[in-house]
Design an enzyme around this catalytic site. Structure first.
Site, PDB file in Angstrom:
ATOM      1  N   ARG A  30     -69.376  43.266 -48.706  1.00 16.09           N
ATOM      2  CA  ARG A  30     -69.036  44.070 -47.474  1.00 16.09           C
ATOM      3  C   ARG A  30     -69.897  43.871 -46.178  1.00 16.09           C
ATOM      4  O   ARG A  30     -71.052  43.659 -46.440  1.00 16.09           O
ATOM      5  CB  ARG A  30     -68.811  45.538 -47.763  1.00 16.09           C
ATOM      6  CG  ARG A  30     -67.726  46.184 -48.646  1.00 16.09           C
ATOM      7  CD  ARG A  30     -67.099  47.151 -48.597  1.00 16.09           C
ATOM      8  NE  ARG A  30     -66.141  47.613 -49.648  1.00 16.09           N
ATOM      9  CZ  ARG A  30     -64.946  47.008 -49.570  1.00 16.09           C
ATOM     10  NH1 ARG A  30     -64.295  46.606 -48.730  1.00 16.09           N
ATOM     11  NH2 ARG A  30     -64.207  47.532 -50.602  1.00 16.09           N
ATOM     12  N   ASP A  31     -69.313  43.289 -45.270  1.00 24.01           N
ATOM     13  CA  ASP A  31     -70.083  43.288 -44.037  1.00 24.01           C
ATOM     14  C   ASP A  31     -71.055  44.462 -43.620  1.00 24.01           C
ATOM     15  O   ASP A  31     -70.356  45.470 -43.644  1.00 24.01           O
ATOM     16  CB  ASP A  31     -69.255  42.793 -42.857  1.00 24.01           C
ATOM     17  CG  ASP A  31     -70.162  41.882 -41.879  1.00 24.01           C
ATOM     18  OD1 ASP A  31     -70.232  40.668 -41.588  1.00 24.01           O
ATOM     19  OD2 ASP A  31     -70.989  42.767 -41.232  1.00 24.01           O
ATOM     20  N   ILE A  32     -72.246  44.328 -43.202  1.00 19.23           N
ATOM     21  CA  ILE A  32     -72.911  45.281 -42.881  1.00 19.23           C
ATOM     22  C   ILE A  32     -72.562  46.201 -41.643  1.00 19.23           C
ATOM     23  O   ILE A  32     -72.985  47.247 -41.224  1.00 19.23           O
ATOM     24  CB  ILE A  32     -74.419  45.004 -42.746  1.00 19.23           C
ATOM     25  CG1 ILE A  32     -75.376  46.118 -43.134  1.00 19.23           C
ATOM     26  CG2 ILE A  32     -74.887  44.049 -41.645  1.00 19.23           C
ATOM     27  CD1 ILE A  32     -76.849  45.981 -43.420  1.00 19.23           C
ATOM     28  N   ASN A  88     -66.984  31.164 -38.650  1.00 18.97           N
ATOM     29  CA  ASN A  88     -67.712  30.553 -37.634  1.00 18.97           C
ATOM     30  C   ASN A  88     -69.034  29.705 -37.677  1.00 18.97           C
ATOM     31  O   ASN A  88     -69.419  29.610 -38.943  1.00 18.97           O
ATOM     32  CB  ASN A  88     -68.705  32.095 -37.063  1.00 18.97           C
ATOM     33  CG  ASN A  88     -67.868  33.192 -36.745  1.00 18.97           C
ATOM     34  OD1 ASN A  88     -66.365  33.039 -36.284  1.00 18.97           O
ATOM     35  ND2 ASN A  88     -68.121  34.267 -36.887  1.00 18.97           N
ATOM     36  N   VAL A  97     -75.554  33.468 -39.318  1.00 17.29           N
ATOM     37  CA  VAL A  97     -76.327  33.449 -40.550  1.00 17.29           C
ATOM     38  C   VAL A  97     -76.153  32.043 -40.943  1.00 17.29           C
ATOM     39  O   VAL A  97     -74.787  31.344 -41.071  1.00 17.29           O
ATOM     40  CB  VAL A  97     -76.232  34.306 -41.401  1.00 17.29           C
ATOM     41  CG1 VAL A  97     -76.796  34.037 -42.816  1.00 17.29           C
ATOM     42  CG2 VAL A  97     -76.385  35.757 -41.159  1.00 17.29           C
ATOM     43  N   HIS A 101     -70.264  31.075 -45.215  1.00 21.27           N
ATOM     44  CA  HIS A 101     -69.553  32.158 -45.607  1.00 21.27           C
ATOM     45  C   HIS A 101     -68.101  32.416 -44.895  1.00 21.27           C
ATOM     46  O   HIS A 101     -68.094  31.758 -43.702  1.00 21.27           O
ATOM     47  CB  HIS A 101     -70.304  33.664 -45.120  1.00 21.27           C
ATOM     48  CG  HIS A 101     -70.713  33.567 -43.804  1.00 21.27           C
ATOM     49  ND1 HIS A 101     -71.973  32.772 -43.286  1.00 21.27           N
ATOM     50  CD2 HIS A 101     -70.325  34.340 -42.543  1.00 21.27           C
ATOM     51  CE1 HIS A 101     -71.958  33.025 -42.121  1.00 21.27           C
ATOM     52  NE2 HIS A 101     -71.129  34.064 -41.591  1.00 21.27           N
ATOM     53  N   HIS A 103     -65.301  35.132 -43.504  1.00 21.29           N
ATOM     54  CA  HIS A 103     -64.929  36.194 -43.058  1.00 21.29           C
ATOM     55  C   HIS A 103     -63.768  36.815 -43.604  1.00 21.29           C
ATOM     56  O   HIS A 103     -62.793  35.941 -42.947  1.00 21.29           O
ATOM     57  CB  HIS A 103     -65.074  36.793 -41.671  1.00 21.29           C
ATOM     58  CG  HIS A 103     -66.522  36.594 -41.223  1.00 21.29           C
ATOM     59  ND1 HIS A 103     -67.322  37.873 -40.500  1.00 21.29           N
ATOM     60  CD2 HIS A 103     -67.203  35.244 -40.756  1.00 21.29           C
ATOM     61  CE1 HIS A 103     -68.552  37.145 -40.274  1.00 21.29           C
ATOM     62  NE2 HIS A 103     -68.390  35.912 -40.170  1.00 21.29           N
TER      63      HIS A 103
HETATM   64  P1  AMP Z   1     -71.512  35.073 -38.721  1.00 19.55           P
HETATM   65  O1  AMP Z   1     -71.970  35.536 -37.482  1.00 19.55           O
HETATM   66  O2  AMP Z   1     -70.270  34.242 -39.005  1.00 19.55           O
HETATM   67  O3  AMP Z   1     -72.755  33.989 -39.097  1.00 19.55           O
HETATM   68  O4  AMP Z   1     -71.824  36.211 -39.666  1.00 19.55           O
HETATM   69  C1  AMP Z   1     -72.836  36.643 -40.123  1.00 19.55           C
HETATM   70  C2  AMP Z   1     -72.353  38.113 -40.393  1.00 19.55           C
HETATM   71  O5  AMP Z   1     -73.324  38.803 -41.409  1.00 19.55           O
HETATM   72  C3  AMP Z   1     -72.002  39.064 -39.604  1.00 19.55           C
HETATM   73  O6  AMP Z   1     -70.902  39.615 -39.584  1.00 19.55           O
HETATM   74  C4  AMP Z   1     -73.202  40.366 -40.034  1.00 19.55           C
HETATM   75  O7  AMP Z   1     -72.708  41.680 -39.521  1.00 19.55           O
HETATM   76  C5  AMP Z   1     -73.448  40.234 -41.312  1.00 19.55           C
HETATM   77  N1  AMP Z   1     -74.670  40.659 -41.717  1.00 19.55           N
HETATM   78  C6  AMP Z   1     -75.773  40.283 -41.613  1.00 19.55           C
HETATM   79  N2  AMP Z   1     -76.615  40.814 -42.453  1.00 19.55           N
HETATM   80  C7  AMP Z   1     -75.834  41.406 -43.451  1.00 19.55           C
HETATM   81  C8  AMP Z   1     -76.440  42.110 -44.550  1.00 19.55           C
HETATM   82  N3  AMP Z   1     -77.643  42.098 -44.873  1.00 19.55           N
HETATM   83  N4  AMP Z   1     -75.372  42.527 -45.338  1.00 19.55           N
HETATM   84  C9  AMP Z   1     -74.200  42.088 -45.123  1.00 19.55           C
HETATM   85  N5  AMP Z   1     -73.503  41.766 -43.863  1.00 19.55           N
HETATM   86  C10 AMP Z   1     -74.668  41.178 -43.117  1.00 19.55           C
END
Ligand code: AMP
Ligand code: ZN
Length: 115
Positions: A30-32, A88, A97, A101, A103
């Site tokens: 799950r996204d944080i 993204n 990140v 990944h 979403h």
């Molecule tokens: P992106 O911006 O497409 O690279 O997505 C990165 C996603 O990772 C964002 O939606 C963040 O909210 C999510 N995220 C960052 N750190 C964590 C974490 N520790 N656990 C879960 N999701 C995270």
């Protein structure tokens, strides 16, 4: 595996995450900072920095990431209503990140065009 990569560390179990699915190629958490009632991240176990680094050898992995997304959408009860799978890529794409990944977003209507 780059030891400083956030998602590599989550995949390896070094950092905590709300894991909802795992197989030998994909880990879903799950996204944080959820942007919808359902917001799940499908992480490749393999470190790939972005779609730009995806190679022909990754075709099966990419298919499995999307298949896992579809399966999780069904499990989350959002499949019939519709949902969005988003990748993204790069700075203008909104990637924060640098580990591949997808979403999975759903549970509310999505706007188009995206912001
Ligand atoms: P992106 O911006 O497409 O690279 O997505 C990165 C996603 O990772 C964002 O939606 C963040 O909210 C999510 N995220 C960052 N750190 C964590 C974490 N520790 N656990 C879960 N999701 C995270
Ligand atoms: Zn990584």
């Amino acid at each position: 595996m780059p030891s400083e990569c956030l998602f590599c560390r989550i995949v390896a179990g070094e950092l905590p995450a709300a894991q909802v699915y795992a197989d030998d190629a994909v880990v879903a958490i799950r996204d944080i900072a959820p942007q919808a009632p359902t917001h799940i991240l499908l992480l490749s176990r393999k470190h790939i920095a972005s779609v730009r680094e995806v190679g022909a050898e990754d075709r099966d992995l990419i298919g499995r990431m999307f298949a896992a997304g579809a399966e999780l959408a069904t499990r989350e009860g959002i499949a019939a209503g519709g949902y969005r799978l988003v990748v993204n890529t790069g700075r203008n794409g909104g990637q924060t990140v640098d580990h591949l990944h997808v979403h999975l977003l759903g549970g509310r209507p999505m706007a188009w065009p995206p912001g």
